[in-house]
Design a protein around this motif. Sequence first.
Motif, PDB file in Angstrom:
ATOM      1  N   THR A   1     -33.006 -18.920  -3.960  1.00 34.10           N
ATOM      2  CA  THR A   1     -33.290 -18.115  -5.140  1.00 34.10           C
ATOM      3  C   THR A   1     -34.216 -16.927  -4.900  1.00 34.10           C
ATOM      4  O   THR A   1     -34.098 -15.906  -5.554  1.00 34.10           O
ATOM      5  CB  THR A   1     -33.944 -18.992  -6.223  1.00 34.10           C
ATOM      6  OG1 THR A   1     -35.120 -19.554  -5.666  1.00 34.10           O
ATOM      7  CG2 THR A   1     -32.980 -20.080  -6.679  1.00 34.10           C
ATOM      8  N   SER A   2     -35.156 -17.077  -4.030  1.00 33.14           N
ATOM      9  CA  SER A   2     -36.217 -16.088  -3.956  1.00 33.14           C
ATOM     10  C   SER A   2     -35.877 -14.939  -3.016  1.00 33.14           C
ATOM     11  O   SER A   2     -35.169 -15.092  -2.028  1.00 33.14           O
ATOM     12  CB  SER A   2     -37.506 -16.768  -3.476  1.00 33.14           C
ATOM     13  OG  SER A   2     -38.460 -15.776  -3.245  1.00 33.14           O
ATOM     14  N   GLY A   3     -36.397 -13.795  -3.309  1.00 39.85           N
ATOM     15  CA  GLY A   3     -36.240 -12.667  -2.418  1.00 39.85           C
ATOM     16  C   GLY A   3     -37.543 -12.377  -1.707  1.00 39.85           C
ATOM     17  O   GLY A   3     -37.632 -11.457  -0.900  1.00 39.85           O
ATOM     18  N   SER A   4     -38.583 -13.142  -2.028  1.00 40.33           N
ATOM     19  CA  SER A   4     -39.896 -12.888  -1.431  1.00 40.33           C
ATOM     20  C   SER A   4     -39.953 -13.430  -0.018  1.00 40.33           C
ATOM     21  O   SER A   4     -39.103 -14.207   0.409  1.00 40.33           O
ATOM     22  CB  SER A   4     -40.973 -13.565  -2.286  1.00 40.33           C
ATOM     23  OG  SER A   4     -40.689 -14.946  -2.341  1.00 40.33           O
ATOM     24  N   SER A   5     -40.992 -13.006   0.714  1.00 40.97           N
ATOM     25  CA  SER A   5     -41.146 -13.493   2.092  1.00 40.97           C
ATOM     26  C   SER A   5     -41.672 -14.929   2.063  1.00 40.97           C
ATOM     27  O   SER A   5     -42.174 -15.400   1.030  1.00 40.97           O
ATOM     28  CB  SER A   5     -42.127 -12.604   2.848  1.00 40.97           C
ATOM     29  OG  SER A   5     -43.428 -12.808   2.345  1.00 40.97           O
ATOM     30  N   PHE A   6     -41.579 -15.565   3.213  1.00 39.20           N
ATOM     31  CA  PHE A   6     -42.025 -16.956   3.304  1.00 39.20           C
ATOM     32  C   PHE A   6     -43.515 -17.060   2.980  1.00 39.20           C
ATOM     33  O   PHE A   6     -43.952 -17.965   2.266  1.00 39.20           O
ATOM     34  CB  PHE A   6     -41.735 -17.487   4.717  1.00 39.20           C
ATOM     35  CG  PHE A   6     -42.081 -18.936   4.895  1.00 39.20           C
ATOM     36  CD1 PHE A   6     -41.336 -19.940   4.281  1.00 39.20           C
ATOM     37  CD2 PHE A   6     -43.170 -19.304   5.677  1.00 39.20           C
ATOM     38  CE1 PHE A   6     -41.656 -21.274   4.458  1.00 39.20           C
ATOM     39  CE2 PHE A   6     -43.502 -20.640   5.846  1.00 39.20           C
ATOM     40  CZ  PHE A   6     -42.744 -21.630   5.237  1.00 39.20           C
TER      41      PHE A   6
END
Lengths: 379, 882
Positions: free
Chosen positions: B160-165
């Motif tokens: 779901t996420s587009g953010s970095s780890f």
Amino acid sequence: MAASLPVRIWRFLKRTDWPLLPLAGLILLAGLVMQWSVGGTAEPPLGHMVRMSAVGIACVMGALIPARLWRSQAWLIYFGCIAFLILVFFVGDSTNNARRWIDLGGGFKLQPSEFAKLGIILAMARWFSSQSRPRHLADLATPALLTVVPFGMILIQPDLGTALSTLPLFLAMAWLAGTPGRVMRWFFILPVLLAPFSFLAIQDYQRERIETWWRQDHLSEEEIADAGYHLWHAKLAIGSGGWTGHGWGQGPENQLNRLPERHNDFIFPVIAEEFGFFGSVGFLLLYSLLPITAFMRASRYRDPFTRLVVAGVGVHFATHLCLNIGVSSGVWPTTGLPLPMVSWGGSSMAVSGLLLGVALSAGAAPAPLFERRAYGGDE
Amino acid sequence: MRKRRLQHLMMVLVAVQVILAARMYQLQVVQHDEWAERAHRSRLEKRTIPAERGRILDVDGVVLAEDRRSFDLMLEYRSFRRGQAVAQIFELCLLLRIPCSGLEEAADRGLEILDQFIMLTPADFRGLDSRRQGDAVYYLRKLAGMSRGEAEQIEAWLRTSGSSFGEAFPEAEAQMKTHFGDCRLRLRELERLLGLDSKESLIARLEEERQSLERRIRQQAVRAASAEALEIGAWEVAEHLGVHAAPGGHAEERAWRVERLYALQDLSKRWQWAGDLEVLAALIAPPSGESPNTTELGELLGHIETVSSEDVSGLRRELVARVHRDRVARLVRGVDYEVVDRIGQDPEAFAGLQVDLAADRLYPGDVAPQLIGNVSISTPDDIEAYFAQRRVLQELAGKLVRTQSEEELYRELRREFLRTTMRPGDVLGSSGAEWAFEEVLRGERGYLRELAGVEGEDSPRELEFVPPRSGQDVQLSLSSRLTTAAERAILQAYDIARERLGVDRADLHDRLRQPRAGFAIIDLRDGSIPVLATMPSYTRDQYRNDYELLEADVDAGVFRNRALGGNAGGHQTPYPGSTFKPLIALLALEQDEDAWDREIYCGNQWLPPGQQSSEQVRPLHCHNHSARALDMHDALKYSCNTYFYTLANEMGWDPIWRRSHALGFGAPTGVELVPIDRYVIDASNREGGYDNGERFKPGRGPNRILETGANYLASRHDDFNGFTLAHFGIGQVSVHASPLQMARFYGWLGTGELVTPRLVLQGGGGAQARPELVDVPLDPDFQRQVRDALRAVTEDPSGTAYDEHYRLDLFRVAGKTGTAQPSRIHATHAWFAGYFPWDEPRYAVAVLCENVQLHGGEIANLVVHQFLSSEEAREYFHEILD
């Protein structure tokens, strides 16, 4: 005005042995679930689903071909199967120590011995339906030959399990054709008398397997690692299942890859290991309903060809069920035989679909299709 | 009727179903506990613990070989990659295709790479299939110190996420860096404890081992892909494509070569291989002992994946799992207890690095190394072979149908697997007594049984411990003190001989600087062997450090045991020479009891009767005395050749061969070290009517060379002539014998009984098969006469073994000297063989000094003298010598 397609299908199904379809569907579903577990992957086994679709396609094809054609071309189909069995010796692929497959290219392989069963059923149904009731041993010479020829050819491939599975077809169809009990008994007496000689003729490892089967409760560690390997691990899987089993995908023998041929001939121990006694007996009941239904439906037909074909299909599934589960549980000696529609083999799947289609086609034919036989109308 | 018949069928079906259901009930309900227990037990993995090997003791209980407990640091890479941050970083780099050459780079650039991991986004995982993605999540989770339950959060982030780890899991960065820092610290600490310097860092060794695993994985993958493409078993690939796999027989080999070429062409076509076919073959099935280049293998695999992906589909993952699971590599041998203690305190922190109990084999005193032998430990190749063989066996065992050839292969492999395949950690005797008494010395391995879990589950838990059972001790009849004294005596005798040499024989000085001699003594009461010495010898340190140097000095032949003959041949061929003459004397006496007094004239030259000297026919010589007539007593005392040329010619081939054969010449002595094969030759090749055709030769195994070349008896040549017989009569050409063989023969001369040499006093288990002893009759009168003559040899000042400074008669030694000529151009051997005490013989002795170019009475008798003069001998033989 012509009826719409769904109506025509409905009419067709109403006329035919439609109860076989939901049963086959349930068995296929069970097979899919178990192959998924064997694969041990998160994704469903696509390969098996493709094979399952072969059942459907073959079934539809078989059902669409009119019964009249199946009957009229029975000899052609039989001798075609024999030709394939001969062909396999020349162009067959030698895989897994046996020359059983013909490579069709593109990763598809054909196992003619599976298709031979269709030929045997059709040829014997044709023979018995066109002859008067067999009363003497000599009257069974031709159908016996019809069975023995493919039996022998399959045996030397070698594929003992598949070869053996053709014999009950002959016995059952001869019986249904009205052969008296005094004649039939010879087919039980003779094998008993010949058994010691056949014991000498079989290969060493087969003899060892019979010996280890006979002493299956007293095997040494060496025997467990050798001739008793399959039987021992199958029994470990079945026995450790208990009442309810380890749960789907949780069977250690399955998951630790310790059960040989578990995707194919030894799929039943996986069912027993993961679903326990309830699961294995439930599966046994479900699968048994297929041949029982076929027998019950067969009894409705007055036409001997139809009756013999539908019953023959039932015998085919019953034979595989009894042999496969009997082997897995140590009731019979170990030999390789798939469980149709559950095991992995594509040819077995296709032939199972085709047989179901033939049964549907034969059952759907307007009765009476053919001339009545002297023995056929006594009820 | 039709319904009834169908009902019958249904009833049969139902009956069978009832039987099957009943069987299910029996197995799954009635016998469930039993089967569950069996299934449980069958899943228990055995981790074996090596047993302490039995000791080898000498006759006095002095330890000649023993085990010393030690600890080895082992690497199990599967656990290592699951538990150590350095490996996790590297494995994650591999999965995400982030450049990282190995563990060393992962350790050096770890923090930098972790920064890259923190910046990972779900897009970086998109190209991965589900399995690789699962693996990547696993390593990421492990690095970030997240629990198994938190893996779902990572998977959710991937979906779901587009953010970095780092943004999605803010605490991960610190955790990762701490985890990595701890790992580096622990490895450095271990490095320090192991005493490794920076050039030889632990991480470098780990990387070396990882690369070795990678090479094996690639090699197996290429092989499996070939098997898939050729539709044969993986174990058959080497047989089909191997460069050295050609079967015997010209026609077979030709057919094999054609098939091989076709197979290579098939592969080449399928894989679009543009290079040389032989290069391809060498990559797939390299010659034994050679490893193909890892990079080349990787390139080939990558190429196959591109052009024929179905051949390698899923292979790598399976092989990684298998190879990483199977391989436990020995990183460092004999680590200090400090290391054991440190790892034991915190085994989880050192996951993948474990300490295994092992044993070093020590050989105190370095006594008779050629006799005691050596052990070998399983090498990485042995272990690889073990697992490969186990896999093939499992695969073959799992087949429902086996062809005849597969059946044979299966049985052969199983036999080999059970008997000879070295398991990880195995120590096996590889030569000498260590090999000969392996079954007794080895003991039984102990084991820890651990429950095998499903892949990915927690570590197995320990369930059962069965301690190892040590091997039994083997006590030899050999005396280490006497053997050391014998070696010293040889050195002293050579020194004396060298000092005595005049200027005119200065060329022999060098020859005598490095003694090459064998010395054997047999106790005639029971056949035990207190002395079996050989020179030159070596120390275990030399063996470990300078093996190649020792092996290269073929002339010195330090690995030969000259007392047993030890692979003699060429200029070392041990003809017994004149020490064989007493046998001829006895045979002559048996044929003619007046032969004792019969005089034969020796003109220092001899020709067979009826022959004239010419260019082609040259006379044989005798230089042992002046020209004169001699009786048998003097002939033995002076060692007259002419006398025995004549006797041998008169009696012919058969009696000499027959008696020599009965006395054990031409066969192994039966000493337990050397396995013996019995065979029968066909009637046409037998020696006269009395030969039953039974023969003995050294059997299989490394110890066969111990007596090879030393015990030989020629078959009767159809063209034998006076010269051949004459040579046979003086122990030349047609007969070879080791010092042990000669001591046995002289024992028979002394006592009338032929003993079989016995090296083992206790233990040893089933000794090797021995030739059956034949009761060889010896007339007491003839025996007395010959014994008188042998006494004169040492006692009479004119005897060949008499030395006024080194008198053997003082020890009551009787015997015979000999000078054997291995060839016209090679230096002669010097012999002395005899027994003592001469009035009631209890010990037989034989000494062979190889290629000294001296007479037996110039050196070999000195060896015996110096030995019997030693303190050790005086102590051991005090009942006789005092």
